[in-house]
Enzyme design. Structure first.
Site, PDB file in Angstrom:
ATOM      1  N   HIS A  66       0.617  -1.113  -0.301  1.00 44.39           N
ATOM      2  CA  HIS A  66       0.307  -0.412  -0.063  1.00 44.39           C
ATOM      3  C   HIS A  66       1.275   1.361   0.288  1.00 44.39           C
ATOM      4  CE1 HIS A  66      -3.089  -2.780   0.829  1.00 44.39           C
ATOM      5  NE2 HIS A  66      -3.050  -3.026   1.898  1.00 44.39           N
ATOM      6  N   HIS A  91       5.624   6.586   6.285  1.00 46.69           N
ATOM      7  CA  HIS A  91       5.230   6.361   5.156  1.00 46.69           C
ATOM      8  C   HIS A  91       4.721   7.191   4.047  1.00 46.69           C
ATOM      9  CE1 HIS A  91       1.457   6.410   7.290  1.00 46.69           C
ATOM     10  NE2 HIS A  91       1.198   6.984   6.188  1.00 46.69           N
ATOM     11  N   HIS A  93       2.943   8.806   0.252  1.00 50.68           N
ATOM     12  CA  HIS A  93       1.566   9.099  -0.664  1.00 50.68           C
ATOM     13  C   HIS A  93       2.203   9.936  -1.992  1.00 50.68           C
ATOM     14  CE1 HIS A  93      -0.997   7.077   2.723  1.00 50.68           C
ATOM     15  NE2 HIS A  93       0.071   7.765   3.707  1.00 50.68           N
ATOM     16  N   GLU A 104      -2.220  13.575   0.586  1.00 53.75           N
ATOM     17  CA  GLU A 104      -3.923  13.127   0.720  1.00 53.75           C
ATOM     18  C   GLU A 104      -4.279  13.888   1.479  1.00 53.75           C
ATOM     19  OE1 GLU A 104      -3.383   9.844   3.451  1.00 53.75           O
ATOM     20  OE2 GLU A 104      -4.294   8.847   1.767  1.00 53.75           O
ATOM     21  N   HIS A 117       3.585  10.210   6.179  1.00 54.52           N
ATOM     22  CA  HIS A 117       3.431  10.507   7.163  1.00 54.52           C
ATOM     23  C   HIS A 117       4.109  10.109   8.626  1.00 54.52           C
ATOM     24  CE1 HIS A 117      -0.858  10.926   5.842  1.00 54.52           C
ATOM     25  NE2 HIS A 117      -0.509  12.339   5.729  1.00 54.52           N
ATOM     26  N   THR A 198      -6.146   7.074   7.441  1.00 50.70           N
ATOM     27  CA  THR A 198      -6.630   6.983   6.081  1.00 50.70           C
ATOM     28  C   THR A 198      -6.560   5.967   5.553  1.00 50.70           C
ATOM     29  OG1 THR A 198      -3.922   7.281   4.765  1.00 50.70           O
ATOM     30  CG2 THR A 198      -5.506   9.536   6.058  1.00 50.70           C
TER      31      THR A 198
HETATM   32  N1  LIG Z   1      -1.740   7.046   6.232  1.00 47.03           N
HETATM   33  S1  LIG Z   1      -1.640   6.149   7.712  1.00 47.03           S
HETATM   34  O1  LIG Z   1      -1.091   7.577   8.963  1.00 47.03           O
HETATM   35  O2  LIG Z   1      -3.042   6.992   8.122  1.00 47.03           O
HETATM   36  C1  LIG Z   1      -1.345   4.847   7.667  1.00 47.03           C
HETATM   37  C2  LIG Z   1      -0.993   4.641   6.429  1.00 47.03           C
HETATM   38  F1  LIG Z   1      -1.630   5.737   4.995  1.00 47.03           F
HETATM   39  C3  LIG Z   1      -0.781   3.395   6.525  1.00 47.03           C
HETATM   40  F2  LIG Z   1      -0.405   2.439   5.027  1.00 47.03           F
HETATM   41  C4  LIG Z   1      -0.218   2.527   7.154  1.00 47.03           C
HETATM   42  S2  LIG Z   1       0.261   1.356   6.469  1.00 47.03           S
HETATM   43  O3  LIG Z   1       0.863   0.108   8.188  1.00 47.03           O
HETATM   44  O4  LIG Z   1       1.354   1.625   5.977  1.00 47.03           O
HETATM   45  C5  LIG Z   1      -1.021   0.355   5.752  1.00 47.03           C
HETATM   46  C6  LIG Z   1      -1.870  -0.017   5.859  1.00 47.03           C
HETATM   47  O5  LIG Z   1      -2.424  -0.510   7.879  1.00 47.03           O
HETATM   48  C7  LIG Z   1      -0.230   3.493   8.380  1.00 47.03           C
HETATM   49  N2  LIG Z   1      -0.436   2.093   9.296  1.00 47.03           N
HETATM   50  C8  LIG Z   1      -0.588   2.374  11.091  1.00 47.03           C
HETATM   51  C9  LIG Z   1      -2.000   2.137  11.023  1.00 47.03           C
HETATM   52  C10 LIG Z   1      -1.484   0.848  11.428  1.00 47.03           C
HETATM   53  C11 LIG Z   1      -0.712   0.054  11.664  1.00 47.03           C
HETATM   54  C12 LIG Z   1       0.075  -0.762  12.744  1.00 47.03           C
HETATM   55  C13 LIG Z   1       1.135  -0.988  13.018  1.00 47.03           C
HETATM   56  C14 LIG Z   1       1.794  -0.131  12.382  1.00 47.03           C
HETATM   57  C15 LIG Z   1       1.661   1.086  11.861  1.00 47.03           C
HETATM   58  C16 LIG Z   1       0.379   0.979  11.844  1.00 47.03           C
HETATM   59  C17 LIG Z   1      -1.111   4.037   8.313  1.00 47.03           C
HETATM   60  F3  LIG Z   1      -1.065   4.948   9.851  1.00 47.03           F
HETATM   61 ZN   LIG Z   2      -0.583   8.056   5.554  1.00 43.92          ZN
END
Ligand SMILES: NS(=O)(=O)c1c(F)c(F)c(S(=O)(=O)CCO)c(N[C@H]2CCc3ccccc32)c1F
Ligand SMILES: [Zn+2]
Length: 263
Positions: A66, A91, A93, A104, A117, A198
């Site tokens: 993703h 990470h 976007h 975003e 982010h 998101t």
């Molecule tokens: N735009 S965002 O900041 O809302 C956001 C993301 F856009 C996103 F892609 C991820 S992820 O972990 O790379 C993939 C799906 O959770 C996370 N990951 C976070 C959320 C859940 C989780 C659990 C363990 C480690 C990282 C995360 C995320 F917080």
């Molecule tokens: Zn994000």
């Protein structure tokens, strides 16, 4: 399951079927429009601690299908929020090679080329991010808007390894570097609102801080980010390029967006 995408039959309009919060309130991202903003004099400059990682420290750069993410040590934290928020990962976007519009959050409907982010969790109350991710005071995410412009040396610390994570679930180790260098110069000017992840499961658990100042990357660096990755596994015949991985702006409803600056 992890069956969601940014377009097509598993795209964002379908997320609520498997992830009910995605159809709920307090969703992110949002369009940050001038009419919504309220100056809050209690909003202090963001203070980050231990962001300057030694190159001896190893970080994991990964493609999770993703996004491209970098794991971060929990010794990194934000020190001046109500609770201590320790870092978990960062990470991105982004748009696509012909479309430098992949952020975003938008500002007065302007969509930036990309957005970074830095995800933190409330380490005063929860032992790890998995326990924090669905709690209303669980997460604090720092958002940095990214424009195409001047070359950004700090991005090279991980962009030079991107060819090692072309496919989903691939990971490489990279030497630590100063994560502060990825943030804008001024940490005293930002937008602040209550929102959500998101991506599915879209938990309304995020205190969002979006810095007013953007950072830049060169056109070549942006292309590297926008064209290097695939959402598919290496053995899959259909190679699905990973780009335009941004959710559309969500309804603000009765939320107020606070700003730390006057004009
Ligand atoms: N735009 S965002 O900041 O809302 C956001 C993301 F856009 C996103 F892609 C991820 S992820 O972990 O790379 C993939 C799906 O959770 C996370 N990951 C976070 C959320 C859940 C989780 C659990 C363990 C480690 C990282 C995360 C995320 F917080
Ligand atoms: Zn994000």
């Amino acid at each position: 399951g992890d069956k969601w995408t940014y377009n097509g039959s598993e795209g964002e309009h379908h997320w609520p079927k498997h992830f009910p919060y995605c159809g709920g309130t307090f969703q992110s991202p949002i369009d940050i429009s001038s009419g919504l903003l309220r100056f809050d004099p209690t909003l202090r400059p963001i203070e980050v601690q231990n962001y300057n990682l030694s190159p001896i420290e190893q970080l994991t750069l990964g493609n999770n299908g993703h996004s491209m993410q970098i794991s971060l040590p929990s010794k990194m934290f934000i020190s001046n929020l109500r609770h201590r928020y320790s870092a978990a990962q960062l990470h991105f976007h982004w748009g696509s090679s012909g479309q430098p519009t992949g952020s975003e959050h938008t500002v007065n409907r302007k969509q930036y080329a990309a957005e970074m982010h830095v995800v933190h969790y409330n380490s005063d109350k929860y032992p790890n991010i998995s326990m924090a991710v669905d709690k209303s005071d669980g997460l604090a995410v720092l958002g940095v808007l990214i424009e195409v412009g001047e070359f950004n040396p700090a991005f090279e610390h991980f962009l030079k390894f991107i060819s090692g994570i072309k496919y989903r679930d691939q990971k490489v180790q990279l030497p630590g570097f100063n994560i502060r260098a990825l943030l804008p110069t001024r940490l005293d000017e930002y937008y602040r609102y209550d929102g959500s992840l998101t991506t599915p499961p879209c938990y309304p658990s995020v205190l969002w801080t979006i810095f007013r100042d953007h950072v830049t990357v060169s056109q070549k660096q942006f292309l590297g980010l926008a064209t290097a990755l695939y959402a598919s596994y290496p053995q899959e015949s259909a190679h699905t390029p990973l780009h335009s991985n941004f959710r559309k702006p969500q309804l603000v409803d009765s939320r107020v967006v606070l700003v730390s600056f006057k004009e």
